[in-house]
Design an enzyme around this catalytic site. Structure first.
Site, short mmCIF file in Angstrom:
data_model
loop_
_atom_site.label_atom_id
_atom_site.label_comp_id
_atom_site.label_asym_id
_atom_site.label_seq_id
_atom_site.Cartn_x
_atom_site.Cartn_y
_atom_site.Cartn_z
N ARG A 105 0.83 -1.22 0.00
CA ARG A 105 0.00 0.00 0.00
C ARG A 105 0.85 1.26 0.00
NH1 ARG A 105 -3.60 -1.41 5.09
NH2 ARG A 105 -1.46 -1.76 5.78
N LYS A 151 3.71 -15.13 -13.83
CA LYS A 151 5.07 -14.89 -14.32
C LYS A 151 5.60 -13.69 -13.54
CE LYS A 151 7.37 -14.96 -18.82
NZ LYS A 151 8.39 -15.93 -18.48
#
Ligand code: PXG
Length: 285
Positions: A105, A151
């Site tokens: 955050r 990925k």
């Protein structure tokens, strides 16, 4: 001309292409990427790569801040800016600069980086004579810990396996999953041929859904070569007639030895050769 690197919508010469040392992509491997190929000026299966990039990002709660079309356009523009007709593109999205500490955050600005460059495949002799690979002790990430379908920028799982392969004298290595089944290689998917049929591990063996893997399965269908996604053990590879790997960098590359056992007759097989030439035709059409 110096390479022009895309960062967040602006192009920078390579020497000026920089991001923050506080980027969580660097600090924690917190981000996702794609490796794509350019053939005759066109990005191969661009839509599929962009889709996988966004799916990887979604799985790690990473908001890319662009649409699929905008990403595809940014990739095409980077290729054009660098005047490449054959080469490789690396698209990267990092969590962005934050503070020390995991909390994502604190990262407000994901960085989108696109690099277009040339690529060296495995040396030609391996395409002609086939690769020798080994099974390594490092297993593929447990899907419940970090899905291999993501990925992510954290490639340590594959890098540790690659190091083990290199120490055994092999440039690619076979990774098993937590159940001891065949998963994939460090940067390539695996196929075998047995009695005229193609077999490759299913996605739920804990593997990356390779774009080249999918392309080869499409080609098999066109050429009427039966192909199944089936759980495989090392034994299935030891007794196969042919084996090959697929990847954006490697394309289709034959494997002739696993763990010192000769696969088939020890030479790239006829179905591997047919698929290799069909693949070359496909990418250039
Ligand atoms: N499995 C893994 C773990 C990969 O990283 C593939 C399969 C093949 O997927 P595609 O979509 O390319 O057919 C990959 C991708 C490298 C390198 O430097 C290789 C990959 C990715 C990044 C770097 O060799 N292979």
């Amino acid at each position: 001309m110096a390479k022009q690197i895309y960062i967040g919508g602006t192009f920078y010469p390579e020497a000026d292409a920089k991001i923050s040392v506080f980027d969580h992509g660097l600090l924690y491997g917190d981000g996702v990427f794609e490796g794509l190929r350019i053939y005759s000026g066109k990005v191969f299966r661009l839509g599929e790569h962009v889709q996988r990039l966004f799916e990887s990002a979604k799985a790690i709660w990473l908001e890319i801040g662009m649409t699929h079309d905008e990403m595809a356009e940014a990739i095409n523009t980077t290729v054009a800016k660098n005047g490449l007709s054959d080469g490789y593109v690396r698209a990267i999205v990092t969590r962005g600069a934050g503070s020390l500490g995991l909390d994502p955050r604190r990262c407000s600005n994901p960085q989108v980086i696109i690099i277009a460059d040339t690529i060296t495949l495995y040396p030609q002799e391996y395409y002609t004579n086939g690769l020798e690979i080994v099974t390594v002790s490092v297993i593929r990430n447990h899907p419940a810990a970090l899905s291999p379908r993501v990925k992510s920028l954290n490639y340590l799982n594959n890098i540790l396996a690659k190091i083990e392969g290199i120490q055994a004298g092999c440039i690619e290595a076979l990774m098993l999953n937590h159940k001891g089944e065949v998963a994939e290689c460090t940067g390539d998917n695996i196929f075998v041929v047995k009695d005229g049929k193609l077999i490759t591990p299913p996605l739920d063996a804990g593997i990356l859904a390779g774009v080249t893997r999918e392309a080869v399965m499409d080609l098999a269908q066109e050429l009427a070569i039966p192909c199944v996604e089936q759980v495989m053990t090392k034994h299935d590879v030891y007794i196969c007639d042919e084996c090959f790997l697929t990847g954006s960098a490697a394309e289709v590359i034959p494997v002739v030895k696993l763990d010192s056992r000769v696969l088939g007759d020890g030479k790239p097989g006829p179905i591997t050769k047919r698929l290799t030439s069909a693949f070359h035709e496909m990418v250039r059409s």
